[in-house]
Enzyme design. Structure first.
Site, PDB file in Angstrom:
ATOM      1  N   SER A   1      77.332 -83.171  68.174  1.00 51.64           N
ATOM      2  CA  SER A   1      78.710 -83.607  68.396  1.00 51.64           C
ATOM      3  C   SER A   1      78.860 -84.448  69.671  1.00 51.64           C
ATOM      4  O   SER A   1      78.365 -85.572  69.723  1.00 51.64           O
ATOM      5  CB  SER A   1      79.626 -82.381  68.411  1.00 51.64           C
ATOM      6  OG  SER A   1      80.969 -82.741  68.334  1.00 51.64           O
TER       7      SER A   1
ATOM      8  N   ASP B   1      72.852 -97.156  72.625  1.00 54.48           N
ATOM      9  CA  ASP B   1      73.344 -98.423  72.067  1.00 54.48           C
ATOM     10  C   ASP B   1      73.617 -99.459  73.140  1.00 54.48           C
ATOM     11  O   ASP B   1      73.413-100.662  72.932  1.00 54.48           O
ATOM     12  CB  ASP B   1      74.615 -98.180  71.244  1.00 54.48           C
ATOM     13  CG  ASP B   1      74.306 -97.705  69.827  1.00 54.48           C
ATOM     14  OD1 ASP B   1      73.117 -97.527  69.519  1.00 54.48           O
ATOM     15  OD2 ASP B   1      75.260 -97.515  69.048  1.00 54.48           O
TER      16      ASP B   1
ATOM     17  N   LYS C   1      76.121 -83.986  63.758  1.00 58.14           N
ATOM     18  CA  LYS C   1      77.497 -83.539  63.497  1.00 58.14           C
ATOM     19  C   LYS C   1      78.446 -84.584  64.091  1.00 58.14           C
ATOM     20  O   LYS C   1      78.720 -84.602  65.270  1.00 58.14           O
ATOM     21  CB  LYS C   1      77.724 -82.163  64.131  1.00 58.14           C
ATOM     22  CG  LYS C   1      78.904 -81.377  63.555  1.00 58.14           C
ATOM     23  CD  LYS C   1      80.198 -81.705  64.231  1.00 58.14           C
ATOM     24  CE  LYS C   1      81.339 -80.837  63.722  1.00 58.14           C
ATOM     25  NZ  LYS C   1      82.639 -81.239  64.262  1.00 58.14           N
TER      26      LYS C   1
END
Length: 439
Positions: free
Chosen positions: A297, A308, A322
């Site tokens: 999460s 990224d 998740k």
């Protein structure tokens, strides 16, 4: 006059054509709407018919209220692993979770491939001390099978009075037989952020969960050690997640512009984009993030966003996966549904759900392999080495006493500790390389 007549007739013809086209579209839409409504009514009629048949002919007497509750539970749990119907009892428990004291085990669970799976034990809790590990599949809670349990039902059964024992039966990868672990429930208090130093120039930050003070605590730690810090290791292993705003805020400490995470649902009102602000960024030193299968999460948002943005190297194992958003929606004063309304997407547009974050450098847990006897030295140094070993033996008692008195320098990670944790050791090697490249 003749031309004007033709122009007028032309406009009239176009107007009639547009009217016919509009009427046709409206008729098509009305027909489609009528079909949808008829389909809805047909489905509801089928549902009502089944309820009536079961109520009338089922071998055991069952009330219409019980049937409706079961139907709602079945519907919600079949949507996805995190949606659920909360009965009066479940909803009450959910609302009072943060009030008073309750006993628990200290594990976060999820459903993976239809099985109740440990995402991570929370550091220092009864489950952690009893040896529960990420990836363990919980087969039974006491003597009750978990195969048909929802996550909320399982969590409810694992909670109880402080000091009360509970047994969980687990399946663990690499073990031939299921294991039974006895755990004594305790009060779950979590210290979310730990900081230590490695050498003279690396700040180690361990985040066990994302509570409301994570960003504040990490900001203080970074600012306190700013003069000496040339690199940061962010350890998110076995971190099951927590508050979204804290995950966003943590990334914002390292990234000065661009999106951090976006939330997309069926309704546009559920869509949201969280972006970095340069005013919140406090450091530009190299960063390594350590993750494993227990990172879920919010941990995946942090590691994935930094990856990224090419702001950090991610080391370890693939994370849990998740990446969905749940809300609790009351349907009566005493009942509610927990519904998945959106999914998270990382800056590159990729989803976390069921995929997780893949590390840049995959490292499995374990110890650093060393020579069994520790004699990987040259012959010329052997005598000197043995003399040093004699000195160590003579001073062992006094050194142990000294270590006990000063707490073994708890704020420093020693070389011996690094060699017991190969994922952390690899992270240190990588951060050292990044420091050299930058400096």
């Amino acid at each position: 006059m003749s031309n004007k007549k033709y122009i007028t007739l032309g406009f009239a013809t176009v107007a009639v054509a547009l009217t016919i086209l509009f009427s046709a579209n409206l008729f098509a839409k009305n027909t489609e709407s009528t079909k949808k409504e008829a389909s809805r009514l047909e489905a509801l009629a089928k549902f009502t018919k089944v309820i009536s048949i079961v109520e009338k002919y089922n071998v055991d007497a069952v009330t219409i209220e019980d049937l409706m509750d079961k139907a709602l539970q079945g519907m919600m749990t079949n949507l996805d692993a995190h949606s659920n119907f909360l009965t009066q009892k479940d909803y009450k428990k959910l609302k009072v979770q943060t009030d008073g004291e309750f006993g628990g085990l200290g594990i976060t669970v999820g459903v993976r491939d239809g099985a109740l799976t440990v995402i991570a034990p929370i550091e220092g809790t009864p489950a952690d001390k009893a040896g529960v590990k990420p990836g363990d599949i919980i087969l039974k809670i006491n003597d009750e099978s978990t195969l048909s349990m929802t996550i909320d039902e399982a969590v409810s059964r694992m909670r109880g009075k402080v000091g009360e024992p509970i047994e969980i039966t687990i399946v663990r990868k690499g073990e031939a037989k299921p294991l039974t672990i006895k755990i004594v429930r305790g009060i779950i208090t979590i210290e979310s952020v730990y900081t230590k130093t490695i050498g003279d120039d690396i700040l180690y930050v361990r985040v066990t969960s994302f509570d409301k003070k994570v960003v504040e605590d990490i900001s203080k730690a970074i600012n306190k050690k700013k003069a000496m810090t040339k690199g940061i290791i962010l350890d998110l292993r076995n971190n099951p997640g927590g508050l979204l705003d804290q995950a966003v805020g943590l990334v914002d400490l390292f990234v000065d512009k661009g999106d951090i995470v976006s939330q997309k649902g069926r309704k546009s009102s559920d869509d949201q984009v969280y972006s970095a602000k340069s005013s919140n960024t406090i450091t530009d030193v190299p960063v390594v993030v350590v993750v494993n299968g227990g990172s879920a999460s919010a941990s995946e948002i942090v590691s994935g966003a930094l990856q990224d943005h090419k702001r950090a190297i991610v080391v370890g194992e693939n994370t849990f996966g998740k990446g969905s958003v749940q809300v609790v929606l009351p349907i009566t004063k005493e009942e509610a549904i927990k519904l998945t309304i959106a999914r998270y997407y990382l800056p590159s547009g990729r989803t976390i759900q069921a995929l997780g974050v893949k590390p840049d450098i995959e490292v499995f847990p374990g110890k650093v392999q060393q020579d069994e006897n520790g004699f990987s030295i040259k012959e010329a140094d052997l005598k000197k080495h043995l003399e040093e070993e004699l000195i160590k033996a003579d001073t062992k008692v006094s050194s142990e006493k000294k270590a006990k008195e000063n707490g073994n320098k708890k704020d420093i990670i020693s070389k011996e500790q690094l060699y017991k944790d190969i994922q952390l050791k690899e992270s240190v090697d990588i951060i050292r390389a990044l420091i050299i490249v930058k400096g």
